[in-house]
Design an enzyme around this catalytic site. Structure first.
Site, PDB file in Angstrom:
ATOM      1  N   ASP A   1      15.561  36.967  33.406  1.00  0.00           N
ATOM      2  CA  ASP A   1      16.221  35.732  33.820  1.00  0.00           C
ATOM      3  C   ASP A   1      15.227  34.588  34.013  1.00  0.00           C
ATOM      4  O   ASP A   1      15.396  33.494  33.462  1.00  0.00           O
ATOM      5  CB  ASP A   1      17.017  35.955  35.105  1.00  0.00           C
TER       6      ASP A   1
ATOM      7  N   LYS B   1      24.100  38.640  31.889  1.00  0.00           N
ATOM      8  CA  LYS B   1      22.799  39.148  31.455  1.00  0.00           C
ATOM      9  C   LYS B   1      22.676  39.220  29.937  1.00  0.00           C
ATOM     10  O   LYS B   1      21.656  38.819  29.372  1.00  0.00           O
ATOM     11  CB  LYS B   1      22.556  40.536  32.060  1.00  0.00           C
TER      12      LYS B   1
ATOM     13  N   GLU C   1      40.410  42.335  30.836  1.00  0.00           N
ATOM     14  CA  GLU C   1      38.992  41.969  30.734  1.00  0.00           C
ATOM     15  C   GLU C   1      38.045  43.156  30.832  1.00  0.00           C
ATOM     16  O   GLU C   1      36.872  43.066  30.433  1.00  0.00           O
ATOM     17  CB  GLU C   1      38.629  40.935  31.812  1.00  0.00           C
TER      18      GLU C   1
ATOM     19  N   GLY D   1      42.826  39.265  42.368  1.00  0.00           N
ATOM     20  CA  GLY D   1      42.384  39.024  43.728  1.00  0.00           C
ATOM     21  C   GLY D   1      42.852  40.143  44.639  1.00  0.00           C
ATOM     22  O   GLY D   1      43.771  40.893  44.286  1.00  0.00           O
TER      23      GLY D   1
ATOM     24  N   CYS E   1      46.862  40.388  36.914  1.00  0.00           N
ATOM     25  CA  CYS E   1      46.982  41.130  38.164  1.00  0.00           C
ATOM     26  C   CYS E   1      47.554  40.237  39.269  1.00  0.00           C
ATOM     27  O   CYS E   1      48.722  39.871  39.216  1.00  0.00           O
ATOM     28  CB  CYS E   1      45.628  41.732  38.556  1.00  0.00           C
ATOM     29  N   TYR E   2      46.768  39.863  40.272  1.00  0.00           N
ATOM     30  CA  TYR E   2      47.255  38.946  41.307  1.00  0.00           C
ATOM     31  C   TYR E   2      47.780  37.668  40.667  1.00  0.00           C
ATOM     32  O   TYR E   2      48.773  37.090  41.120  1.00  0.00           O
ATOM     33  CB  TYR E   2      46.129  38.621  42.289  1.00  0.00           C
TER      34      TYR E   2
ATOM     35  N   HIS F   1      44.413  44.695  33.826  1.00  0.00           N
ATOM     36  CA  HIS F   1      43.168  43.937  33.636  1.00  0.00           C
ATOM     37  C   HIS F   1      42.688  44.054  32.182  1.00  0.00           C
ATOM     38  O   HIS F   1      41.992  45.003  31.827  1.00  0.00           O
ATOM     39  CB  HIS F   1      42.079  44.462  34.577  1.00  0.00           C
TER      40      HIS F   1
END
Length: 510
Positions: free
Chosen positions: A226, A366, A170, A54, A81-82, A168
């Site tokens: 989509d 996606k 991710e 964040g 992180c945060y 991070h």
């Protein structure tokens, strides 16, 4: 079904964490930090909780915080992180500003022995982005990682199964981030990995049938990936109860309106309605130059035309949309910063009343949507079509949109796509398109001075669309594209190539 809770503290990578968890066949749900309690988390039976990053400082009491009892709930926790700083703060540690020692980008991590670092080298590259850091560990926690500037790059309380990393994992820039998440899911949380696309399809189709019953559904169909996959899911669930309305606002790529009509009338068991209305859309867009204004105008006009078309033939039922995760996060879901408004996130006119809104793809990225499309048996060319914004070329013509500008851009974009396809280079690109920036430049053509339009080319590579790199298209291919555009497209005398990453830029220009 086992599941992980991703507790959202407002960062822009939060949805990406859930995406990475799903890569390991573990279902992830996202909840805003202020929309769920510790009691609700325990009652839901989550196998683990991940605190996201964040933009705030944890010692600012106006920043997002959470009930410290989560650390005593007996549920494994991973803070990122945060989220790492928040765990330290809640457990009695100290957080300070890094000042001149802030870290951004690729940083070398020195990892110590820890379950979370199983099968990860003691030295590796991680992605850092922080201005605060843990200066004093809480009681009961041990240090498990450092960097040259960050004295606490990771920590843990192994007895409580609480782990925290300042970096991070991710993002793809963290070399072993995927392995770290795997370790948390399987070695710490004890997950079995029971979530796959087949189960998503089965569960979603069943839920759609239960929700819709014998009522009708209207889907605003754009012809993109989509809405196509959403239509396929709905068609599988309810067949002829589905009516797809294709509003051809004249802002699509060259000949795309006919392609959409032919594709959906041949592939799906549904009611298909096409409305041609370029003149009406261009009239509404006259004088509009701000991208948010254009998105709002196009979104509002889309629904107006859509409802005017179906009002006489439709009585009650549901409204369906092809909304996916990136749409929601970039439109400012939860506490995430608003990047841009997506066409399917605009408020509907007040006189439109449905029994409910159905968004079967709202929790997918996606690439997950494409996997669903493949499992449903959709043609490869349809499933892997280039992403296309809902407002169409309205946000690729920078400034005011006119019929002449749309025509120029359609022709230039067609040349770009034709040359990329001929070179067999499409598979190397996640997305590519032309932009008309509305900038005129001086040129010389046929010994005459020209003062005509500039075309910009945008092409990116990415695996999640949350971050993206500009594509390194071979120079000879770029040269052929440029030469053809200048020679074949009227009123264009210059072509440039966009080499901006995301972030700081977005994939689209507007």
């Amino acid at each position: 079904m086992e599941k992980i809770l991703v507790l959202d503290f407002g960062g822009q990578y939060n949805q990406l964490i859930a995406r990475r968890v799903r890569d390991h066949h573990v279902y992830a749900e996202i909840a805003a930090y202020n929309k769920i309690t510790v009691e609700e988390i325990k009652a839901a039976g989550y196998k683990g909780v991940i605190f996201t990053g964040g933009p705030n400082s944890v010692y600012d009491m106006s920043s997002p915080h959470f009930d410290p009892e989560i650390l005593n709930a007996g549920i494994p926790v991973l803070g990122i992180c945060y989220g790492c700083q928040l765990i330290a703060w809640m457990a009695g540690g100290t957080i300070e500003s890094a000042g001149g020692s802030s870290e951004y980008g690729k940083i070398k991590l020195y990892a110590q022995d820890s379950l979370i670092y199983s099968d990860i080298p003691s030295e590796s590259i991680v992605w850092m982005s922080h201005t605060d850091y843990v200066s004093r560990l809480p009681e009961g926690y041990t240090l498990t990682g450092t960097t040259d500037k960050c004295p606490c790059a990771s920590m843990e309380n192994a007895s409580k199964k609480i782990y925290a990393v300042q970096f991070h994992p991710e993002v793809t820039h963290s070399e072993y981030g995927n392995q770290l998440l795997y370790n948390f899911l399987y070695k710490v949380c004890g997950c079995a990995g029971d979530w796959v696309m087949e189960s998503f399809i089965e569960d979603t189709v069943q839920q759609l049938r239960e929700t819709i019953g014998d009522k009708g559904v209207i889907l605003g169909l754009s012809g993109g990936v989509d809405s196509s996959v959403a239509a396929a899911l709905l068609s599988k669930a309810i067949g002829k109860q589905l009516t797809c309305v294709f509003v051809d606002q004249g802002l699509m790529r060259k000949d795309e309106g006919d392609f959409v009509e032919n594709t959906f009338t041949n592939l799906f068991d549904m009611n298909f309605v096409r409305v041609n209305c370029q003149e009406a859309f261009l009239a509404k867009l006259k004088g509009a130059v701000d991208p948010e204004d254009k998105r709002h105008i196009i979104g509002t006009e889309f629904y107006k035309v859509f409802w005017d078309e179906v009002r006489d033939r439709y009585d009650g039922g549901f409204f369906a949309q092809g909304t996916i995760y990136p749409d929601r996060i970039e439109s400012g879901k939860g506490d995430a910063a608003k990047i841009k408004t997506h066409h399917n996130q605009v408020k509907m006119p007040e006189d439109i009343t449905f029994d409910g809104i159905i968004e079967p793809l709202q929790d997918l990225f996606k690439d997950e949507v494409r996997k669903v499309g493949e499992k449903l048996g959709l043609p490869h060319d349809l499933v892997w079509r280039q992403p296309f914004p809902g407002p169409g070329l309205g946000v690729r013509v920078i400034g005011e949109v006119t019929a002449e500008k749309v025509k120029i851009l359609q022709e230039a974009d067609w040349v770009l796509r034709d040359e990329i396809a001929k070179a067999g280079y499409s598979e190397n690109l996640a997305q590519f398109f032309a932009v008309l920036p509305g900038v005129k430049t001086v040129g010389v053509m046929g010994d005459h001075r020209t003062y005509d339009e500039l075309i910009a080319i945008r092409a990116v590579t990415t695996d999640d669309f949350m971050t993206a790199d500009w594509a390194k298209i071979p120079y000879d291919l770029l040269e052929r594209i440029s030469n053809r555009i200048i020679n074949e497209v009227a009123h264009v005398n210059r072509v440039v190539y966009d080499i901006t990453q995301k972030p700081p830029g977005t994939v689209e220009w507007e």
